[in-house]
Design a protein around this motif. Structure first.
Motif, PDB file in Angstrom:
ATOM      1  N   SER A 142       0.843  -1.216   0.000  1.00 25.20           N
ATOM      2  CA  SER A 142       0.000   0.000   0.000  1.00 25.20           C
ATOM      3  C   SER A 142       0.868   1.253   0.000  1.00 25.20           C
ATOM      4  N   VAL A 143       1.962   1.189   0.758  1.00 25.93           N
ATOM      5  CA  VAL A 143       2.892   2.318   0.810  1.00 25.93           C
ATOM      6  C   VAL A 143       3.451   2.585  -0.592  1.00 25.93           C
ATOM      7  N   GLY A 144       3.888   1.501  -1.247  1.00 23.43           N
ATOM      8  CA  GLY A 144       4.445   1.648  -2.592  1.00 23.43           C
ATOM      9  C   GLY A 144       3.415   2.143  -3.590  1.00 23.43           C
ATOM     10  N   THR A 145       2.170   1.765  -3.378  1.00 24.36           N
ATOM     11  CA  THR A 145       1.104   2.201  -4.287  1.00 24.36           C
ATOM     12  C   THR A 145       0.954   3.717  -4.231  1.00 24.36           C
ATOM     13  N   PHE A 146       0.895   4.256  -3.025  1.00 21.79           N
ATOM     14  CA  PHE A 146       0.746   5.719  -2.908  1.00 21.79           C
ATOM     15  C   PHE A 146       2.010   6.425  -3.405  1.00 21.79           C
ATOM     16  N   LEU A 147       3.156   5.812  -3.106  1.00 22.29           N
ATOM     17  CA  LEU A 147       4.432   6.418  -3.516  1.00 22.29           C
ATOM     18  C   LEU A 147       4.487   6.632  -5.039  1.00 22.29           C
ATOM     19  N   SER A 148       4.044   5.627  -5.792  1.00 23.73           N
ATOM     20  CA  SER A 148       4.161   5.733  -7.260  1.00 23.73           C
ATOM     21  C   SER A 148       2.979   6.449  -7.895  1.00 23.73           C
ATOM     22  N   THR A 149       1.746   5.994  -7.537  1.00 23.02           N
ATOM     23  CA  THR A 149       0.577   6.539  -8.244  1.00 23.02           C
ATOM     24  C   THR A 149       0.119   7.874  -7.664  1.00 23.02           C
ATOM     25  N   GLY A 150       0.306   8.057  -6.351  1.00 21.92           N
ATOM     26  CA  GLY A 150      -0.212   9.273  -5.711  1.00 21.92           C
ATOM     27  C   GLY A 150       0.813  10.387  -5.597  1.00 21.92           C
ATOM     28  N   LEU A 151       2.114  10.029  -5.699  1.00 22.35           N
ATOM     29  CA  LEU A 151       3.147  11.051  -5.511  1.00 22.35           C
ATOM     30  C   LEU A 151       4.068  11.169  -6.733  1.00 22.35           C
ATOM     31  N   LYS A 152       4.751  10.065  -7.059  1.00 23.83           N
ATOM     32  CA  LYS A 152       5.751  10.152  -8.138  1.00 23.83           C
ATOM     33  C   LYS A 152       5.120  10.560  -9.472  1.00 23.83           C
ATOM     34  N   LEU A 153       4.082   9.842  -9.874  1.00 23.88           N
ATOM     35  CA  LEU A 153       3.496  10.132 -11.197  1.00 23.88           C
ATOM     36  C   LEU A 153       2.920  11.544 -11.277  1.00 23.88           C
ATOM     37  N   PRO A 154       2.031  11.959 -10.344  1.00 27.92           N
ATOM     38  CA  PRO A 154       1.491  13.319 -10.473  1.00 27.92           C
ATOM     39  C   PRO A 154       2.536  14.406 -10.264  1.00 27.92           C
ATOM     40  N   TRP A 155       3.501  14.157  -9.385  1.00 28.92           N
ATOM     41  CA  TRP A 155       4.519  15.181  -9.101  1.00 28.92           C
ATOM     42  C   TRP A 155       5.322  15.513 -10.357  1.00 28.92           C
ATOM     43  N   PHE A 156       5.792  14.461 -11.044  1.00 31.66           N
ATOM     44  CA  PHE A 156       6.662  14.689 -12.190  1.00 31.66           C
ATOM     45  C   PHE A 156       5.881  14.944 -13.485  1.00 31.66           C
ATOM     46  N   THR A 157       4.563  14.678 -13.453  1.00 26.97           N
ATOM     47  CA  THR A 157       3.748  14.938 -14.647  1.00 26.97           C
ATOM     48  C   THR A 157       3.116  16.325 -14.593  1.00 26.97           C
ATOM     49  N   PHE A 158       2.486  16.616 -13.459  1.00 29.40           N
ATOM     50  CA  PHE A 158       1.724  17.857 -13.347  1.00 29.40           C
ATOM     51  C   PHE A 158       2.502  18.959 -12.626  1.00 29.40           C
TER      52      PHE A 158
ATOM     53  N   LEU B 165       9.155  13.057  -0.240  1.00 32.18           N
ATOM     54  CA  LEU B 165       9.752  14.398  -0.295  1.00 32.18           C
ATOM     55  C   LEU B 165      11.252  14.342  -0.009  1.00 32.18           C
ATOM     56  N   LEU B 166      11.644  13.373   0.811  1.00 32.81           N
ATOM     57  CA  LEU B 166      13.077  13.244   1.116  1.00 32.81           C
ATOM     58  C   LEU B 166      13.842  12.539  -0.009  1.00 32.81           C
ATOM     59  N   LEU B 167      13.126  11.724  -0.798  1.00 34.83           N
ATOM     60  CA  LEU B 167      13.814  10.884  -1.796  1.00 34.83           C
ATOM     61  C   LEU B 167      13.513  11.254  -3.237  1.00 34.83           C
ATOM     62  N   LYS B 168      12.701  12.283  -3.455  1.00 34.75           N
ATOM     63  CA  LYS B 168      12.141  12.459  -4.800  1.00 34.75           C
ATOM     64  C   LYS B 168      13.194  12.703  -5.879  1.00 34.75           C
ATOM     65  N   GLU B 169      14.306  13.305  -5.510  1.00 36.03           N
ATOM     66  CA  GLU B 169      15.323  13.554  -6.539  1.00 36.03           C
ATOM     67  C   GLU B 169      15.870  12.250  -7.114  1.00 36.03           C
ATOM     68  N   THR B 170      15.913  11.208  -6.264  1.00 44.14           N
ATOM     69  CA  THR B 170      16.449   9.930  -6.748  1.00 44.14           C
ATOM     70  C   THR B 170      15.451   9.203  -7.651  1.00 44.14           C
ATOM     71  N   LEU B 171      14.186   9.654  -7.632  1.00 45.95           N
ATOM     72  CA  LEU B 171      13.162   8.964  -8.415  1.00 45.95           C
ATOM     73  C   LEU B 171      12.988   9.561  -9.805  1.00 45.95           C
ATOM     74  N   HIS B 172      13.645  10.667 -10.072  1.00 47.65           N
ATOM     75  CA  HIS B 172      13.454  11.348 -11.342  1.00 47.65           C
ATOM     76  C   HIS B 172      14.683  11.142 -12.205  1.00 47.65           C
ATOM     77  N   GLY B 173      14.650  10.110 -13.052  1.00 54.23           N
ATOM     78  CA  GLY B 173      15.814   9.827 -13.881  1.00 54.23           C
ATOM     79  C   GLY B 173      15.495   9.921 -15.353  1.00 54.23           C
ATOM     80  N   ALA B 174      16.416   9.449 -16.168  1.00 52.21           N
ATOM     81  CA  ALA B 174      16.209   9.446 -17.612  1.00 52.21           C
ATOM     82  C   ALA B 174      15.210   8.351 -17.982  1.00 52.21           C
ATOM     83  N   ALA B 175      14.623   8.480 -19.178  1.00 50.64           N
ATOM     84  CA  ALA B 175      13.675   7.474 -19.643  1.00 50.64           C
ATOM     85  C   ALA B 175      14.364   6.119 -19.689  1.00 50.64           C
TER      86      ALA B 175
END
Lengths: 549, 61
Positions: free
Chosen positions: A380-396, A466-476
């Motif tokens: 559940s934690v991973g679900t929110f991390l990817s769909t609720g935070l990572k995807l909208p953060w880097f898309t919108f 918020l503490l790790l987001k820079e590591t989640l934004h990489g190249a395609a």
């Protein structure tokens, strides 16, 4: 109209009309057919049965009970949402294949005997194959043929299991199977459709390659029909608890690595179906209710999430996180509606995922499966991390990287709004959902402890992001999955069987061009080779089955 | 205010409310699961990526 009319009939008729009718008729039928199917599914009484006989075997095309009805209702709903989303431009291929897939899914959940189940199973595979080709790219064609190949194997396993079961004097009506020879074959076939790793790569490979509306429709049927089949036939098999738990974690880990927004969401289908498979494995009334409820809610919120991602792809022509960013001011409605889906899948209170996922978790807790409970909570934690935070953060969010070039068609926004409203309605009034479930529900999701724990999980995950987001934004990038192993095995097999395969492929190619390619744009490679594989796999399995018989 | 600080304060507030509103619950377990789980999953995924599972995306056709 008879109350025993099969919900698949209007969908099949709609598919036939959508394949040939002009645009206005096509649009009307695409909306009407799911609506009629929904009414028919809703009105199906318990114990209803319609059938005949074939070569001494009973054919029961319609056998209704509460478990079948809850799936029949949500499949009709999904067909309607997907058709509405795809109403502009309302391509014939999309609507015809989408309605046919929905009809086949209805056929699976309402089948009363093994032969009918098998026929509907194969129809769903073919309709889904055509849906994947709606992506209309060479990559979509390749993924669609991979889809067909894997599902030919799954269908052949199912056929072999069913024939073996019937040949050994088994009941021709669908019911629980023991895990003996035929039982294992049927379980493997169900596992292929449920996308249980390592048999899941067809899903994450094919779904993101279809058109936006095609992906929405695809997400509803194959895996959830398999969940229904597992609940019907293998409820209480302990192996499913661990398979489901592994799926839930596997999907979220891969989603963290994914950079294509629709592939990321496809990995979350694997993960969420894991909860349902685990529920089937626990097998208690609470767990079966949980798996059915979660399938119902998942179909709606996953459709909403894929609609949101599809809207981004439609508007910008881009689907990879490194190419996106800063869309919030341009697509505020899409962001808001997407977030309803993201919070639903993450189990936020007041939304439908909260009231369905917690049934499965409560069932794990009640049966003292503490390890499974905590691993599913981690998922559940991973679900929110990817769909609720990572995807909208880097898309919108963030710096603008893409501006929408096309406005969203109104039907797209209408479908998203409807799906979001359903997420909210079922979350606020869970009794509406619980009333549809196979067993009486005595579970109360809205306790202070449960609500606070869920909010804390969301808050803690946000802090981690918020503490790790820079590591989640990489190249395609593309993540290697287990399919590399069986692709390599397939190459070895192909080289060994090259002469035989060439003959089968040539024959299949001639046939496939005659039957299929005339109707669809030709791909830039030989269509017959993968179909040749599919034919060969089916023939080999049939041969082995006859030998076993 | 900094987003991280704001989220940390909100998380602590939720734990404080839990102590009062849900006696018998282990306070902060959900927040801990979210925080530790987030770090663990990102760590596992990144380790797998570095181990060679993540490859450059093939160009569009």
């Amino acid at each position: 109209m008879s109350e025993l009319a099969h919900p698949a009939w209007p969908l099949l008729a709609g598919a036939a009309v959508a394949a040939v009718a002009p645009l206005p008729v096509r649009r009307l039928v695409a909306l009407l057919a799911p609506l009629v199917a929904l009414v028919l599914a809703w009105r199906l009484p318990d114990g209803a049965a319609v059938g005949g006989a074939l070569m001494g075997l009973p054919l029961i095309a319609l056998r209704a009970d509460a478990l079948a009805r809850v799936f029949a209702i949500v499949f009709a709903l999904a067909a309607g949402l997907g058709a509405l989303y795809g109403l502009e431009p309302a391509r014939q291929r999309l609507l015809a294949a989408g309605l046919a897939a929905a009809a086949a899914a209805e056929g699976i959940v309402l089948a009363g005997d093994w032969v009918t189940l098998y026929l509907a199973w194969e129809t769903l595979a073919v309709a889904s194959f055509v849906l994947v080709t709606d992506g209309r790219t060479a990559r979509a064609w390749r993924s669609a043929l991979g889809y067909l190949l894997v599902h030919a194997l799954g269908g052949a396993l199912l056929l072999a299991g069913v024939v073996w079961h019937l040949a050994s004097g088994g009941d021709p009506r669908i019911g629980p199977l023991a895990l003996d020879g035929p039982g294992w074959l049927v379980l493997l076939a169900f596992a292929v459709n449920a996308a249980v790793p390592p048999l899941h790569a067809w899903l994450t490979d094919a779904y993101p390659e279809s058109s936006p509306a095609g992906t929405v429709l695809l997400s509803a049927f194959a895996t959830k029909a398999a969940v229904y089949a597992l609940l019907r036939v293998f409820a209480g098999q302990e192996v499913l608890v661990w398979a489901g738990t592994a799926m839930a974690l596997y999907g979220v880990v891969y989603a963290v690595l994914a950079t294509d927004i629709r592939r990321l969401l496809a990995y979350h289908i694997v993960s969420q179906v894991g909860y349902m498979v685990a529920g089937a494995g626990i097998g208690t009334a609470l767990a079966v209710n949980g798996a059915a409820a979660h399938a119902f809610c998942h179909i709606i919120y996953k459709a909403l999430l894929l609609m949101g991602a599809g809207a981004v792809v439609h508007a910008t022509g881009r689907g990879r996180l490194p190419d996106l960013g800063g869309l919030a001011p341009h697509m505020p409605a899409t962001l808001a509606l997407y977030m309803v889906g993201a919070l639903s899948i993450s189990g936020a209170p007041l939304l439908n995922g909260f009231v369905s996922k917690s049934l499965v978790l409560a069932a794990a807790e009640a049966t003292h499966r503490d390890t499974a409970y905590w691993l599913l909570t981690l998922a559940s934690v991973g679900t929110f991390l990817s769909t609720g935070l990572k995807l909208p953060w880097f898309t919108f969010g963030g710096a603008p990287a893409a501006r929408p070039a096309a406005a969203l068609p109104r039907p797209m926004l209408a479908a998203m709004t409807l799906a979001a409203a359903l997420c909210l309605l079922l979350g606020v009034a869970p009794g509406l959902l619980y009333a549809l479930l196979p067993f009486p529900v005595a579970y109360a999701p809205y306790t202070a402890g449960h609500v606070l724990e869920s909010l804390q999980i969301l808050a803690g995950t946000t802090l981690a992001f918020l503490l790790l987001k820079e590591t989640l934004h990489g190249a395609a990038s593309r993540t290697l999955d287990v399919d590399v192993l069986y692709r390599a095995a397939g190459r070895l097999l192909r080289d060994g069987l090259a002469p035989a395969l060439a003959r089968v492929a040539d024959a299949a190619e001639a046939l496939s061009y005659a039957l299929v390619a005339r109707q669809l744009p030709a791909p830039d490679f030989r269509l017959g080779v993968p179909i040749g594989y599919a034919v060969l796999i089916t023939l080999l399995t049939l041969g082995l089955t006859l030998l076993a018989w | 205010m900094n987003r991280r600080v704001l989220t940390a304060v909100a998380t602590v507030a939720l734990v404080a409310v839990e102590v009062v509103a849900a006696p018998g619950h282990v306070p902060g377990l959900g927040a801990l699961a979210g925080l530790a789980g987030g770090f663990a999953l990102v760590g596992i995924a990144k380790a797998l990526g570095k181990a060679g599972l993540q490859r450059p995306e093939p160009p569009d056709e």
